[in-house]
Design an enzyme around this catalytic site. Structure first.
Site, PDB file in Angstrom:
ATOM      1  N   ASP A 119       0.846  -1.189   0.000  1.00 43.93           N
ATOM      2  CA  ASP A 119       0.000   0.000   0.000  1.00 43.93           C
ATOM      3  C   ASP A 119       0.879   1.236   0.000  1.00 43.93           C
ATOM      4  OD1 ASP A 119      -2.360  -1.438   0.100  1.00 43.93           O
ATOM      5  OD2 ASP A 119      -2.406  -1.477   2.298  1.00 43.93           O
ATOM      6  N   TYR A 179       4.863  -9.121   7.893  1.00 46.34           N
ATOM      7  CA  TYR A 179       4.397  -7.751   8.124  1.00 46.34           C
ATOM      8  C   TYR A 179       4.485  -7.385   9.592  1.00 46.34           C
ATOM      9  CZ  TYR A 179       1.999  -8.634   3.665  1.00 46.34           C
ATOM     10  OH  TYR A 179       1.707  -8.942   2.371  1.00 46.34           O
TER      11      TYR A 179
END
Ligand SMILES: [Zn+2]
Length: 422
Positions: free
Chosen positions: A246, A313
């Site tokens: 993103d 992540y």
């Protein structure tokens, strides 16, 4: 046969020889054409000496096609050539066309090409003439002007520059346009494999503009790679990456695999370590490693393999209510080694098909920083949307961190820590 052709159509030795290109191997078309002319003239000469009037007429008819070297013989028989007939096919320009190798070699040299190939474009008129000549004489032993010019220029450029011909993956394509004799180079793109880190947020991967042409984000990873385009003096730079984070997520760890494509590079060689240093000195919010050149096949592989790459992540997560530390361990367990059913997130549904994907979540680790603040680590299959894994996306992602902790959670910061190498 040779007489029947020359009687109707004046041809230069090269164009005549080309009609029989598959015969007399090892000779050039010009040598082949001259050999045919010599044997024909010799035969006719003999018949004229024998008093054959028909042979004299024949010799007179083809005389305008014959090059200077036959004039002694014609003179001796009292045959005068009033006006030489230009070659019907090339107009006598074939030698000039083959001489275009000098310009071609210059281009190959100035671009510092690692390899090249010659392409020839014939005008419609010229290729129609050639077809007609082959058809009317029912010649099946010939080759085309295109082939001859390609081969001869290729051979000469190679001899002059020492740069090899590569038919499969040429560095530069040298285009020759006939009959105009225009020569230009089409440098093929250079593809460099590497990895990138994105150390800032609100940075898109590629330049992202709205329909009105305004930039959505001031900076992109693609922008930061500009020094590579400059080093190769290319027209355009394209970034191919294995997936994309993103815009508000950082890409950390040892980075994301990528291939940088520089189109129409006017310089084909540069020192990658030097460019790498330049990139890393100039980029405030990125870090790059350049590993070396790759082929187009590699780009395809890079793009399709993304779904199989595992990713790690780290997310900073806020909660609408204080979380019970005792529940965290339970949550870790129920979100490790499970399959997550994820319907296309609302935030991307306007540009992605609305489907349900099943992705593997390998491991979850949670660290509580404050009653309503968590640090979450996930190891997941490529393609799992992490923000929705945290929020639940109004039930569209199941299970989610929100559902197992029984709170409304939101991801406020996301970093990609690791992308598996294939
Ligand atoms: Zn010719």
């Amino acid at each position: 046969m040779v007489y029947r052709i020359l009687e109707k159509t004046p041809l230069c030795p090269s164009c005549l020889g080309r009609l029989f290109a598959s015969r007399l191997r090892g000779y050039s078309n010009r040598e082949r054409g001259l050999a045919l002319m010599r044997s024909l003239v010799m035969e006719l000469e003999h018949r004229v000496e024998e008093g054959d009037g028909e042979a004299r007429l024949m010799l007179e008819r083809i005389a305008p096609s014959l090059p200077q070297e036959f004039y002694q013989s014609l003179d001796r028989l009292g045959i005068k050539v009033e006006e030489r007939a230009p070659c019907w096919l090339c107009g006598g320009r074939l030698e000039d066309w083959l001489g275009l190798h000098r310009r071609a070699a210059e281009l190959v040299r100035s671009l510092r090409a690692e390899s090249f190939v010659v392409g020839v474009v014939l005008s419609k008129a010229l290729s129609q003439r050639e077809d007609e000549l082959l058809r009317t004489n029912m010649v099946t032993t010939g080759e085309s002007i295109r082939q001859e010019v390609k081969r001869e220029i290729g051979k000469r450029v190679m001899a002059e520059t020492g740069v090899p011909v590569d038919f499969e993956r040429p560095g530069v394509t040298i285009m020759v346009t006939l009959p105009q004799g225009i020569v230009y180079a089409r440098p093929n793109p250079i593809l460099v494999k590497g990895r990138y880190l994105k150390t800032g947020r609100n940075i898109s991967q590629t330049r992202w503009t709205t329909r009105r042409g305004e930039r959505r984000f001031e900076l992109s990873v693609q922008d930061m790679l500009e020094p590579l385009r400059e080093a190769l003096d290319g027209a355009e730079l394209v970034l191919h990456a294995s997936g994309r984070e993103d815009t508000d997520a950082r890409m950390l760890g040892d980075g994301r695999p990528m291939v940088v494509e520089v189109k129409e590079p006017r310089r084909r060689r540069t020192s990658l370590p030097v460019v790498e240093t330049l990139l890393n000195t100039r980029a405030k919010w990125g870090w790059f490693t350049l590993e070396g050149p790759v082929t187009r096949d590699y780009v395809r592989e890079l793009k399709t393999s993304d779904q199989h790459r595992r990713k790690a992540y780290r997310a900073l997560v806020t909660s609408d209510k204080p979380l019970d530390p005792g529940m965290l361990e339970e949550a870790e367990k129920s979100l490790s080694g499970v399959e997550i059913r994820q319907r296309t997130p609302q935030r991307v549904s306007h540009r992605r098909a609305d489907v349900v994907r099943v992705k593997r979540l390998y491991e979850t680790r949670l660290v509580q920083l404050a009653p309503r603040l968590l640090q979450a680590y996930f190891l997941a299959e490529g393609g799992l949307y992490i923000k929705e894994l945290i929020s639940g996306d109004d039930g569209r992602t199941q299970p989610s961190l929100s559902s197992v902790l029984g709170a409304r959670l939101r991801c406020v910061e996301l970093d990609v820590l690791w992308v598996e190498s294939s």
